[in-house]
Write a protein that holds these residues in place. Structure first.
Motif, PDB file in Angstrom:
ATOM      1  N   GLY A 200       0.808  -1.217   0.000  1.00  0.00           N
ATOM      2  CA  GLY A 200       0.000   0.000   0.000  1.00  0.00           C
ATOM      3  C   GLY A 200       0.838   1.263   0.000  1.00  0.00           C
ATOM      4  N   GLY A 201       0.128   2.388   0.017  1.00  0.00           N
ATOM      5  CA  GLY A 201       0.812   3.675   0.144  1.00  0.00           C
ATOM      6  C   GLY A 201       1.516   3.740   1.488  1.00  0.00           C
ATOM      7  N   SER A 202       0.963   3.069   2.479  1.00  0.00           N
ATOM      8  CA  SER A 202       1.578   3.088   3.812  1.00  0.00           C
ATOM      9  C   SER A 202       2.987   2.506   3.757  1.00  0.00           C
ATOM     10  CB  SER A 202       0.747   2.264   4.799  1.00  0.00           C
ATOM     11  OG  SER A 202      -0.556   2.771   4.869  1.00  0.00           O
TER      12      SER A 202
ATOM     13  N   TRP B  24      -2.714  13.543   7.656  1.00  0.00           N
ATOM     14  CA  TRP B  24      -3.234  12.213   7.980  1.00  0.00           C
ATOM     15  C   TRP B  24      -2.562  11.729   9.273  1.00  0.00           C
ATOM     16  CZ3 TRP B  24      -1.538   6.919   5.794  1.00  0.00           C
ATOM     17  CH2 TRP B  24      -2.525   5.958   6.023  1.00  0.00           C
TER      18      TRP B  24
ATOM     19  N   ASN C 285       0.529  15.641   1.133  1.00  0.00           N
ATOM     20  CA  ASN C 285      -0.557  14.814   0.580  1.00  0.00           C
ATOM     21  C   ASN C 285      -1.362  15.689  -0.383  1.00  0.00           C
ATOM     22  OD1 ASN C 285      -3.604  13.413   2.031  1.00  0.00           O
ATOM     23  ND2 ASN C 285      -2.546  12.870   0.146  1.00  0.00           N
TER      24      ASN C 285
ATOM     25  N   ASN D 209      -6.156  14.341   2.522  1.00  0.00           N
ATOM     26  CA  ASN D 209      -6.884  13.770   3.647  1.00  0.00           C
ATOM     27  C   ASN D 209      -6.363  14.497   4.886  1.00  0.00           C
ATOM     28  OD1 ASN D 209      -7.952  12.229   5.688  1.00  0.00           O
ATOM     29  ND2 ASN D 209      -6.916  10.321   5.144  1.00  0.00           N
TER      30      ASN D 209
ATOM     31  N   ASP E  86       2.484  12.492  -1.411  1.00  0.00           N
ATOM     32  CA  ASP E  86       1.625  11.351  -1.078  1.00  0.00           C
ATOM     33  C   ASP E  86       0.409  11.412  -2.002  1.00  0.00           C
ATOM     34  OD1 ASP E  86      -0.130   9.515  -0.073  1.00  0.00           O
ATOM     35  OD2 ASP E  86      -0.032  10.204   2.010  1.00  0.00           O
TER      36      ASP E  86
ATOM     37  N   ALA F 275      -2.107   9.331  -2.489  1.00  0.00           N
ATOM     38  CA  ALA F 275      -3.063   8.270  -2.145  1.00  0.00           C
ATOM     39  C   ALA F 275      -4.404   8.408  -2.870  1.00  0.00           C
ATOM     40  CB  ALA F 275      -3.292   8.247  -0.634  1.00  0.00           C
ATOM     41  N   TYR F 276      -4.793   9.648  -3.211  1.00  0.00           N
ATOM     42  CA  TYR F 276      -6.128   9.863  -3.816  1.00  0.00           C
ATOM     43  C   TYR F 276      -6.044  10.511  -5.187  1.00  0.00           C
ATOM     44  CZ  TYR F 276      -7.457   9.127   1.056  1.00  0.00           C
ATOM     45  OH  TYR F 276      -7.610   8.596   2.316  1.00  0.00           O
TER      46      TYR F 276
ATOM     47  N   SER G 258      -0.602   4.596  -4.064  1.00  0.00           N
ATOM     48  CA  SER G 258      -1.457   3.593  -3.418  1.00  0.00           C
ATOM     49  C   SER G 258      -2.497   3.103  -4.424  1.00  0.00           C
ATOM     50  CB  SER G 258      -2.176   4.251  -2.241  1.00  0.00           C
ATOM     51  OG  SER G 258      -3.254   3.449  -1.822  1.00  0.00           O
TER      52      SER G 258
ATOM     53  N   SER H 170      -4.974   1.307  -3.251  1.00  0.00           N
ATOM     54  CA  SER H 170      -6.117   0.998  -2.390  1.00  0.00           C
ATOM     55  C   SER H 170      -7.396   1.650  -2.901  1.00  0.00           C
ATOM     56  CB  SER H 170      -5.843   1.476  -0.966  1.00  0.00           C
ATOM     57  OG  SER H 170      -4.687   0.870  -0.478  1.00  0.00           O
ATOM     58  N   LYS H 171      -7.319   2.968  -3.154  1.00  0.00           N
ATOM     59  CA  LYS H 171      -8.528   3.698  -3.548  1.00  0.00           C
ATOM     60  C   LYS H 171      -8.726   3.689  -5.060  1.00  0.00           C
ATOM     61  CE  LYS H 171      -7.487   5.406   0.625  1.00  0.00           C
ATOM     62  NZ  LYS H 171      -6.244   5.172   1.339  1.00  0.00           N
TER      63      LYS H 171
ATOM     64  N   ARG I   6      -3.356  -4.593  -0.296  1.00  0.00           N
ATOM     65  CA  ARG I   6      -2.138  -3.961   0.195  1.00  0.00           C
ATOM     66  C   ARG I   6      -1.056  -3.793  -0.875  1.00  0.00           C
ATOM     67  NH1 ARG I   6      -3.539  -1.142   2.287  1.00  0.00           N
ATOM     68  NH2 ARG I   6      -1.704  -0.588   3.476  1.00  0.00           N
TER      69      ARG I   6
HETATM   70  C1  LIG Z   1      -3.250  10.398   3.131  1.00  0.00           C
HETATM   71  C2  LIG Z   1      -3.075   8.937   2.969  1.00  0.00           C
HETATM   72  N1  LIG Z   1      -1.888   8.487   2.584  1.00  0.00           N
HETATM   73  C3  LIG Z   1      -1.650   7.183   2.419  1.00  0.00           C
HETATM   74  C4  LIG Z   1      -2.649   6.252   2.638  1.00  0.00           C
HETATM   75  C5  LIG Z   1      -2.254   4.812   2.465  1.00  0.00           C
HETATM   76  O1  LIG Z   1      -3.158   3.961   2.018  1.00  0.00           O
HETATM   77  P1  LIG Z   1      -2.856   2.420   1.819  1.00  0.00           P
HETATM   78  O2  LIG Z   1      -1.748   2.032   2.702  1.00  0.00           O
HETATM   79  O3  LIG Z   1      -4.136   1.758   2.131  1.00  0.00           O
HETATM   80  O4  LIG Z   1      -2.504   2.267   0.376  1.00  0.00           O
HETATM   81  C6  LIG Z   1      -3.920   6.678   3.050  1.00  0.00           C
HETATM   82  C7  LIG Z   1      -5.004   5.740   3.330  1.00  0.00           C
HETATM   83  O5  LIG Z   1      -6.013   6.028   3.896  1.00  0.00           O
HETATM   84  C8  LIG Z   1      -4.138   8.063   3.205  1.00  0.00           C
HETATM   85  O6  LIG Z   1      -5.321   8.547   3.588  1.00  0.00           O
END
Ligand SMILES: Cc1ncc(COP(=O)(O)O)c(C=O)c1O
Length: 427
Positions: free
Chosen positions: A115-117, A141, A195, A200, A235, A237-238, A273, A275-276, A284
């Protein structure tokens, strides 16, 4: 349970870890209200839900994942990631200007991550010296704090928005410059996480001019502090739900075309990421994509990130890397995925426009919000505002400095109720 329990087993840092279930506890309150028969509104969750409350799933991704050959499900992926996926991650980060950036001498590398994490962890573990501070906006975040603390890093912040009205700008450039200068005076490496677009928790996206000023500020700081390395982490992520998904790559291109030569001590890296964008939160998968003109720098980063992954989570899950690469290498599948992504983006846009309109009507002073999953009301006592909203069975998330409104979870026909609840709470 006492937080002192287990202290004998836990190291000093681990003893500082306390559960932060704000989002889940507010979600649980929403569920309780539904269980008691109330017509409650769920603005707590950070995942995109359809108007009927079900998780939005990009069915093109779901189908390709389900039809993947057994070997792609069971086998390890290469430690740094599947080659096709690594290439795709670069395109997802840079968009259409990828070729142009490469043709004018930029080198790029990517490493697959959980994931982005995982990508954020790779950056935290490698681009800052232990004990240093990483520069963030004051609204960010929440998990950033933990990723950084886990790598023995602190944070320095600057305000999310400029204090005085700078026509059409959402960047506090003065504070950014000041904080950057302070860090350059005390550290030999400076990293900043941003971000953008579709921040977020606010939904803010910087303008083209803001991005230009931001990057120019980093370039100038790099030139003025040649002994200090600068890393800007975007970042993303979105980003694939934003109006300008690849704005940062465009801005890099624009600056290079304006004749600005890239400082050796400046690195830009993207936390990607899936994920979204591909609605595979649970699979992941993401990547860290890094860009710099020097091929040797890029080669070294490729090695270091691969080794870090190996020493932390071994390899990233293979299945999503395979499935998503399949989709993007097939024109028809890619178009179908994009149609579905666009439908979800439109859903978010529709909810956001309505929310802004209703808040305007009622004088609810929400923050500027443009893209992505969330909107935000800056306020001092976020818990009491959220509690007031809950009296009307509208459930939001009180965080430090404001209330997060999960537009991603709120059915379009309930958006007006959220604005009304906020208006009542504020009065
Ligand atoms: C700002 C931000 N960065 C990174 C992520 C990482 O997402 P993931 O690890 O699910 O890909 C999220 C997930 O909510 C996020 O809100």
């Amino acid at each position: 349970m006492s937080e002192g329990a287990g202290a004998g087993f836990l190291n000093t840092f681990s003893q500082t870890k306390v559960g932060s279930d704000t989002i889940f506890s507010w979600w649980a309150r929403y569920q309780e209200a539904v269980g008691s028969g109330h017509d409650a509104v769920n603005g707590t969750i950070g995942a995109l839900l359809e108007n009927n409350g079900e998780l939005a799933i990009n069915h093109v991704v779901d189908k390709v994942v389900r039809e993947s050959p057994p070997i792609e499900i069971s086998a390890y992926a290469p430690l740094k990631g599947l080659p096709a996926f690594l290439d795709l991650a670069i395109t997802l980060a840079l968009g259409d200007v990828r070729e142009e950036l490469e043709s004018i001498g930029m080198n790029v590398t990517s490493t697959a991550s959980p994931g982005g994490s995982g990508a954020l962890y790779l950056a935290a573990a490698n681009f800052a010296d232990r004990g240093d501070k990483v520069l963030l906006r004051d609204r960010h975040w929440g998990p950033y704090d933990g990723f950084l603390a886990g790598c023995d890093l602190g944070i320095a912040t600057y305000p999310l928005l400029p204090s005085k009205d700078v026509e059409g700008s959402f960047l506090d450039l003065d504070s950014l410059q000041k904080e950057l200068a302070k860090l350059c005076n005390s550290q030999s490496k400076v990293m900043s996480w941003l971000n953008d677009p579709a921040h977020n928790p606010t939904g803010l996206s910087l303008t083209e001019q803001d991005r230009y000023n931001f990057l120019k500020c980093f370039i100038e700081s790099s030139l003025a502090n040649q002994e200090v390395s600068h890393t800007l982490l975007v970042d993303a992520a979105y980003h694939l739900y934003a109006g300008q998904p690849h704005g940062w790559a465009d801005t890099i291109c624009q600056l290079l075309h304006d004749g600005i030569s890239w400082p050796d001590n400046l690195l830009v890296t993207f936390a990607i990421s899936l994920s979204k964008s591909h609605t595979i939160y649970g699979l992941r998968t993401g990547a860290l994509v890094t860009i710099h003109p020097d091929e040797q720098v890029i080669d070294r980063i490729t090695t270091v990130m691969g080794v870090t992954g190996r020493q932390t989570w071994s390899a990233t899950s293979r299945l999503a890397q395979y499935a998503v690469s399949q989709i993007h290498s097939d024109e028809e599948l890619a178009n179908n995925w994009d149609e579905e992504r666009e439908r979800l983006q439109n859903l978010l846009e529709e909810r956001r426009e309505l929310f802004i309109q209703e808040c305007d009507k009622l004088g609810v002073p929400i923050n500027p919000t443009h893209d992505g999953f969330f909107a935000w009301l800056d306020c001092e006592d976020s818990v009491s505002i959220a509690n007031e909203c809950a009296k009307n069975h509208v459930y939001l998330v009180p965080l430090d400095g404001g209330v997060r409104i999960g537009l991603c979870a709120i059915p379009t026909d309930k958006i007006a109720r959220v604005a009304q609840a906020l208006s009542q709470a504020l009065s």
